[in-house]
Design a protein around this motif. Structure first.
Motif, PDB file in Angstrom:
ATOM      1  N   MET A 118       0.838  -1.177   0.000  1.00  0.00           N
ATOM      2  CA  MET A 118       0.000   0.000   0.000  1.00  0.00           C
ATOM      3  C   MET A 118       0.877   1.232   0.000  1.00  0.00           C
ATOM      4  N   SER A 119       0.415   2.268  -0.683  1.00  0.00           N
ATOM      5  CA  SER A 119       1.197   3.497  -0.738  1.00  0.00           C
ATOM      6  C   SER A 119       1.165   4.183   0.619  1.00  0.00           C
ATOM      7  N   GLY A 120       2.183   4.971   0.864  1.00  0.00           N
ATOM      8  CA  GLY A 120       2.283   5.682   2.139  1.00  0.00           C
ATOM      9  C   GLY A 120       1.131   6.648   2.334  1.00  0.00           C
ATOM     10  N   ALA A 121       0.693   7.306   1.257  1.00  0.00           N
ATOM     11  CA  ALA A 121      -0.388   8.284   1.361  1.00  0.00           C
ATOM     12  C   ALA A 121      -1.696   7.608   1.735  1.00  0.00           C
ATOM     13  N   GLY A 122      -1.995   6.505   1.083  1.00  0.00           N
ATOM     14  CA  GLY A 122      -3.244   5.790   1.378  1.00  0.00           C
ATOM     15  C   GLY A 122      -3.282   5.286   2.809  1.00  0.00           C
ATOM     16  N   LYS A 123      -2.147   4.760   3.272  1.00  0.00           N
ATOM     17  CA  LYS A 123      -2.090   4.257   4.643  1.00  0.00           C
ATOM     18  C   LYS A 123      -2.242   5.400   5.638  1.00  0.00           C
ATOM     19  N   LYS A 124      -1.609   6.531   5.350  1.00  0.00           N
ATOM     20  CA  LYS A 124      -1.697   7.688   6.248  1.00  0.00           C
ATOM     21  C   LYS A 124      -3.141   8.178   6.331  1.00  0.00           C
ATOM     22  N   ILE A 125      -3.807   8.255   5.184  1.00  0.00           N
ATOM     23  CA  ILE A 125      -5.204   8.691   5.162  1.00  0.00           C
ATOM     24  C   ILE A 125      -6.067   7.729   5.964  1.00  0.00           C
ATOM     25  N   ALA A 126      -5.865   6.444   5.769  1.00  0.00           N
ATOM     26  CA  ALA A 126      -6.645   5.448   6.498  1.00  0.00           C
ATOM     27  C   ALA A 126      -6.399   5.556   7.999  1.00  0.00           C
ATOM     28  N   TYR A 169       6.645  -2.441 -14.976  1.00  0.00           N
ATOM     29  CA  TYR A 169       6.017  -2.402 -13.646  1.00  0.00           C
ATOM     30  C   TYR A 169       7.057  -2.139 -12.560  1.00  0.00           C
ATOM     31  N   ASP A 170       8.194  -2.782 -12.664  1.00  0.00           N
ATOM     32  CA  ASP A 170       9.257  -2.603 -11.674  1.00  0.00           C
ATOM     33  C   ASP A 170       9.862  -1.195 -11.717  1.00  0.00           C
ATOM     34  N   GLU A 171       9.817  -0.548 -12.883  1.00  0.00           N
ATOM     35  CA  GLU A 171      10.381   0.792 -13.013  1.00  0.00           C
ATOM     36  C   GLU A 171       9.465   1.887 -12.471  1.00  0.00           C
ATOM     37  N   VAL A 172       8.198   1.549 -12.262  1.00  0.00           N
ATOM     38  CA  VAL A 172       7.260   2.546 -11.740  1.00  0.00           C
ATOM     39  C   VAL A 172       7.599   2.803 -10.274  1.00  0.00           C
ATOM     40  N   LYS A 173       7.836   4.052  -9.983  1.00  0.00           N
ATOM     41  CA  LYS A 173       8.147   4.446  -8.604  1.00  0.00           C
ATOM     42  C   LYS A 173       7.020   5.355  -8.109  1.00  0.00           C
ATOM     43  N   ILE A 174       6.349   4.921  -7.099  1.00  0.00           N
ATOM     44  CA  ILE A 174       5.273   5.728  -6.506  1.00  0.00           C
ATOM     45  C   ILE A 174       5.905   6.588  -5.424  1.00  0.00           C
ATOM     46  N   PRO A 175       5.778   7.898  -5.564  1.00  0.00           N
ATOM     47  CA  PRO A 175       6.421   8.780  -4.574  1.00  0.00           C
ATOM     48  C   PRO A 175       5.760   8.659  -3.202  1.00  0.00           C
ATOM     49  N   GLN A 176       6.572   8.797  -2.201  1.00  0.00           N
ATOM     50  CA  GLN A 176       6.067   8.789  -0.828  1.00  0.00           C
ATOM     51  C   GLN A 176       5.383  10.115  -0.548  1.00  0.00           C
ATOM     52  N   TYR A 177       4.309  10.057   0.153  1.00  0.00           N
ATOM     53  CA  TYR A 177       3.576  11.265   0.528  1.00  0.00           C
ATOM     54  C   TYR A 177       4.322  11.985   1.640  1.00  0.00           C
ATOM     55  N   VAL A 178       4.583  13.256   1.402  1.00  0.00           N
ATOM     56  CA  VAL A 178       5.218  14.092   2.420  1.00  0.00           C
ATOM     57  C   VAL A 178       4.200  15.162   2.798  1.00  0.00           C
ATOM     58  N   ASP A 179       3.829  15.179   4.042  1.00  0.00           N
ATOM     59  CA  ASP A 179       2.799  16.109   4.516  1.00  0.00           C
ATOM     60  C   ASP A 179       3.412  17.474   4.793  1.00  0.00           C
ATOM     61  N   ASN A 180       3.191  18.404   3.869  1.00  0.00           N
ATOM     62  CA  ASN A 180       3.669  19.771   4.038  1.00  0.00           C
ATOM     63  C   ASN A 180       2.547  20.694   4.511  1.00  0.00           C
ATOM     64  N   VAL A 181       1.318  20.204   4.483  1.00  0.00           N
ATOM     65  CA  VAL A 181       0.169  21.047   4.786  1.00  0.00           C
ATOM     66  C   VAL A 181      -0.096  21.124   6.289  1.00  0.00           C
ATOM     67  N   THR A 182      -0.032  19.996   6.972  1.00  0.00           N
ATOM     68  CA  THR A 182      -0.367  19.971   8.396  1.00  0.00           C
ATOM     69  C   THR A 182       0.501  20.924   9.215  1.00  0.00           C
ATOM     70  N   PRO A 183       1.817  20.975   9.017  1.00  0.00           N
ATOM     71  CA  PRO A 183       2.608  21.921   9.809  1.00  0.00           C
ATOM     72  C   PRO A 183       2.209  23.381   9.582  1.00  0.00           C
ATOM     73  N   GLN A 184       1.721  23.704   8.381  1.00  0.00           N
ATOM     74  CA  GLN A 184       1.307  25.081   8.105  1.00  0.00           C
ATOM     75  C   GLN A 184       0.029  25.438   8.848  1.00  0.00           C
ATOM     76  N   TYR A 185      -0.913  24.514   8.884  1.00  0.00           N
ATOM     77  CA  TYR A 185      -2.228  24.822   9.425  1.00  0.00           C
ATOM     78  C   TYR A 185      -2.427  24.424  10.874  1.00  0.00           C
ATOM     79  N   LYS A 186      -1.523  23.648  11.424  1.00  0.00           N
ATOM     80  CA  LYS A 186      -1.664  23.230  12.826  1.00  0.00           C
ATOM     81  C   LYS A 186      -1.691  24.420  13.776  1.00  0.00           C
ATOM     82  N   PRO A 187      -0.784  25.409  13.668  1.00  0.00           N
ATOM     83  CA  PRO A 187      -0.865  26.566  14.570  1.00  0.00           C
ATOM     84  C   PRO A 187      -2.169  27.353  14.408  1.00  0.00           C
ATOM     85  N   LYS A 188      -2.626  27.483  13.168  1.00  0.00           N
ATOM     86  CA  LYS A 188      -3.888  28.189  12.926  1.00  0.00           C
ATOM     87  C   LYS A 188      -5.049  27.434  13.559  1.00  0.00           C
TER      88      LYS A 188
END
Length: 168
Positions: A1-9, A83-102
């Motif tokens: 499972m991709s990192g983004a999907g797992k994080k969302i779940a 199929y082996d050459e396909v690289k799914i990028p890892q999700y990096v959460d840049n949004v939460t640190p911006q909006y957490k203080p707000k």
């Protein structure tokens, strides 16, 4: 499972655990609001269930040998290499640190507004009780009793009489 999907779940699962559904349901007054709230809860539970089942599982590995037997090894090797050459990028959460203080600031503001609202609610309940008491006593109350409760009105009327102002 991709990192983004797992994080969302994971986030959806934690959110489902921390929501006080019963506490919110107690605040609802009308039947229509209760129906809408039940619909919201059902929709949230359905989405949360889908996130837990679809996105929390690893995909089944591809059985390349099965396809080699049916299609041919050369074509399957091309697909396997692609199929082996396909690289799914890892999700990096840049949004939460911006909006957490707000969000935290909004929570503080919410708590302050809640306290103000509770104080105002108490004041209004007291005022309602006073008006209801006045309504009951109004038919038997004398002017002196009324002016004893409202001295500012007595002063206003006395000033008008003293200045010979009768309103016309």
């Amino acid at each position: 499972m991709s990192g983004a999907g797992k994080k969302i779940a994971d986030v959806a699962f934690k959110a489902g655990k921390t929501i006080d559904w019963e506490g919110m349901a107690k605040l609802l007054v009308s039947d229509e609001a209760r129906k809408e709230f039940a619909t919201l809860r059902r929709a949230f539970d359905e989405v949360n269930t889908q996130l837990q089942t679809k996105f929390s599982q690893e995909p089944e590995p591809i059985d390349w040998e099965y396809y080699r037997k049916g299609i041919g090894s050369r074509l399957v090797d091309i697909y396997k290499q692609a199929y082996d050459e396909v690289k799914i990028p890892q999700y990096v959460d840049n949004v939460t640190p911006q909006y957490k203080p707000k969000f935290d600031a909004l929570l503080v503001e919410l708590k302050e507004a809640e306290q103000k609202s509770l104080k105002e609610s108490e004041r209004l309940e007291k005022e309602i009780a006073d008006v209801q008491e006045l309504k009951m006593k109004l038919s038997t109350m004398t002017a002196d009793e009324y002016f004893a409760k409202h001295p500012e009105l007595k002063k206003k009327f006395d000033d008008e009489i003293r200045n010979d102002y009768w309103g016309y």
